[in-house]
Design a protein around this motif. Structure first.
Motif, PDB file in Angstrom:
ATOM      1  N   SER A  35       0.832  -1.213   0.000  1.00  0.00           N
ATOM      2  CA  SER A  35       0.000   0.000   0.000  1.00  0.00           C
ATOM      3  C   SER A  35       0.860   1.254   0.000  1.00  0.00           C
ATOM      4  CB  SER A  35      -0.929   0.007   1.219  1.00  0.00           C
ATOM      5  OG  SER A  35      -1.835  -1.069   1.179  1.00  0.00           O
ATOM      6  N   VAL A  36       1.942   1.236   0.784  1.00  0.00           N
ATOM      7  CA  VAL A  36       2.846   2.385   0.837  1.00  0.00           C
ATOM      8  C   VAL A  36       3.519   2.600  -0.520  1.00  0.00           C
ATOM      9  CG1 VAL A  36       5.001   3.246   1.845  1.00  0.00           C
ATOM     10  CG2 VAL A  36       3.239   2.241   3.318  1.00  0.00           C
ATOM     11  N   VAL A  37       3.980   1.514  -1.126  1.00  0.00           N
ATOM     12  CA  VAL A  37       4.621   1.612  -2.443  1.00  0.00           C
ATOM     13  C   VAL A  37       3.657   2.212  -3.465  1.00  0.00           C
ATOM     14  CG1 VAL A  37       5.545   0.276  -4.378  1.00  0.00           C
ATOM     15  CG2 VAL A  37       6.277  -0.251  -2.039  1.00  0.00           C
ATOM     16  N   LEU A  54       4.441   5.639  -5.211  1.00  0.00           N
ATOM     17  CA  LEU A  54       5.014   5.455  -6.539  1.00  0.00           C
ATOM     18  C   LEU A  54       3.994   5.131  -7.619  1.00  0.00           C
ATOM     19  CD1 LEU A  54       8.207   3.364  -5.638  1.00  0.00           C
ATOM     20  CD2 LEU A  54       7.981   5.837  -5.883  1.00  0.00           C
ATOM     21  N   GLY A  55       2.768   4.774  -7.206  1.00  0.00           N
ATOM     22  CA  GLY A  55       1.745   4.416  -8.173  1.00  0.00           C
ATOM     23  C   GLY A  55       1.593   2.913  -8.285  1.00  0.00           C
ATOM     24  N   ALA A  56       0.415   2.492  -8.720  1.00  0.00           N
ATOM     25  CA  ALA A  56       0.122   1.069  -8.842  1.00  0.00           C
ATOM     26  C   ALA A  56       0.897   0.465 -10.005  1.00  0.00           C
ATOM     27  CB  ALA A  56      -1.375   0.850  -9.044  1.00  0.00           C
ATOM     28  N   GLY A  57       1.334  -0.775  -9.828  1.00  0.00           N
ATOM     29  CA  GLY A  57       1.999  -1.496 -10.897  1.00  0.00           C
ATOM     30  C   GLY A  57       3.416  -1.049 -11.179  1.00  0.00           C
ATOM     31  N   VAL A  58       4.000  -0.263 -10.284  1.00  0.00           N
ATOM     32  CA  VAL A  58       5.353   0.208 -10.520  1.00  0.00           C
ATOM     33  C   VAL A  58       6.343  -0.952 -10.415  1.00  0.00           C
ATOM     34  CG1 VAL A  58       5.827   0.764  -8.102  1.00  0.00           C
ATOM     35  CG2 VAL A  58       7.014   2.010  -9.911  1.00  0.00           C
TER      36      VAL A  58
END
Length: 315
Positions: A178-180, A184-188
């Protein structure tokens, strides 16, 4: 004969709220506008926001009937003196009394003049109040020096937990994922470690408070790491409260702030600790802060039936 009115303003960085009411408890005007804190938005922008929200609340109301007012201005009491022109331009014949966010939060939770308040939103502070005035404070030192147990603290701890997991080559899941995604956005894909570090350092530090709901949601879902962060935050908040509150106090405790709202895992953890340490203390959650400001104004006029007015204005 026209009855006098009271005015309450709750001016924060996100929103400005105004309540106008009579001494029988009837609300005759309300409005919500943009944030009006001079520290957050600058004096000119803040003044425009406060003036527009005040004028909206006074629509159809004779401002000359306002006999007292209270202005709650979080972190900006020094700047309150620069708002004098707003009051005369709106037709008010009285100048609202400035009140700190601690005083307003305490009054938003109880009509008892003495007790404690624990606030955890973006920042965190504990206060002991007498006659609704804070007489002792603990923490509230800002993100660089304190605010332990705040939304900022939770967000900062969540990023540290995530980076530590990445350093151990743990695949991000749950709170870490969730933090990522938030930063950074989903699917990064790619170098998450460098990406997270760059994202955090390129933004205002207090913006980490936006990650606090992710921690609370993960704790509600039973994730051990998130529950551990919530427990640590609760311990920090209780330490601040214990600094200002006597060990044998039976006075009420008011909880306030976004991450201490009723039903949140942090509020539940704090509640349990308060019940263990001060078993006879009543616990309340802060209600309408603008209504609390109006109630404090009514109190200054010696209005009768203050307990009933408190329920009407704040509840």
């Amino acid at each position: 004969m026209t009855t006098p009115l009271v005015l309450g303003l709750d001016v924060g960085g996100t929103a400005t709220r105004v309540v106008v009411a009579d001494l029988q408890g009837r609300v005759v005007g309300t409005a919500r506008g943009d944030g009006g804190n001079p520290v957050a938005h600058g004096a000119a922008t803040a003044a425009r926001s406060i003036a527009a929200t005040l004028d909206s609340a006074l629509t159809g109301v004779d401002p000359g009937r306002v006999a007292a007012g209270v202005l709650g201005l979080a972190g900006g009491l020094v700047a309150a003196g620069g708002l004098t022109e707003i009051w005369s331009a709106s037709g008010l014949t009285v100048e609202p009394r400035p009140a700190s966010d601690v005083e307003l939060a305490f009054a938003a939770g109880t009509s008892s003049p003495a007790g404690s308040v624990l606030i955890s939103g973006t920042g965190a502070v504990a206060g002991e109040c007498r006659d609704f005035t804070p007489v002792r404070l603990a923490d509230g030192h800002g993100w660089l020096l304190g605010d332990r147990g705040s939304g900022y603290w939770l967000g900062h701890a969540a990023v540290r937990l995530t980076l530590a997991g990445i350093d151990r080559r743990v695949q991000p899941t749950g709170l870490m994922q969730s933090v990522v995604e938030e930063l950074l956005g989903a699917g990064v894909a790619g170098d998450l470690r460098s990406g997270l570090i760059a994202a955090v350092h390129s933004d205002t530090p207090v913006r980490l408070a936006r990650l606090a709901p992710l921690v609370l949601s993960a704790a509600e879902a039973g994730e051990p790491e998130a529950r551990g962060l919530v427990a640590e935050a609760a311990d920090h908040l209780l330490a601040s409260l214990g600094t200002v509150r006597a060990a044998d106090s039976d006075d009420p405790v008011v909880l306030a702030g976004g991450v201490l709202s009723a039903g949140s895992p942090l509020a539940s953890a704090v509640h349990r600790r308060i019940a263990d340490r001060w078993p006879r203390a009543g616990l309340a959650f802060a209600g309408n802060a603008a209504g609390a400001a109006a109630w404090l104004a009514a109190r200054s006029l010696g209005a009768p039936g203050l307990d009933g007015l408190h329920r009407r204005f704040v509840g």
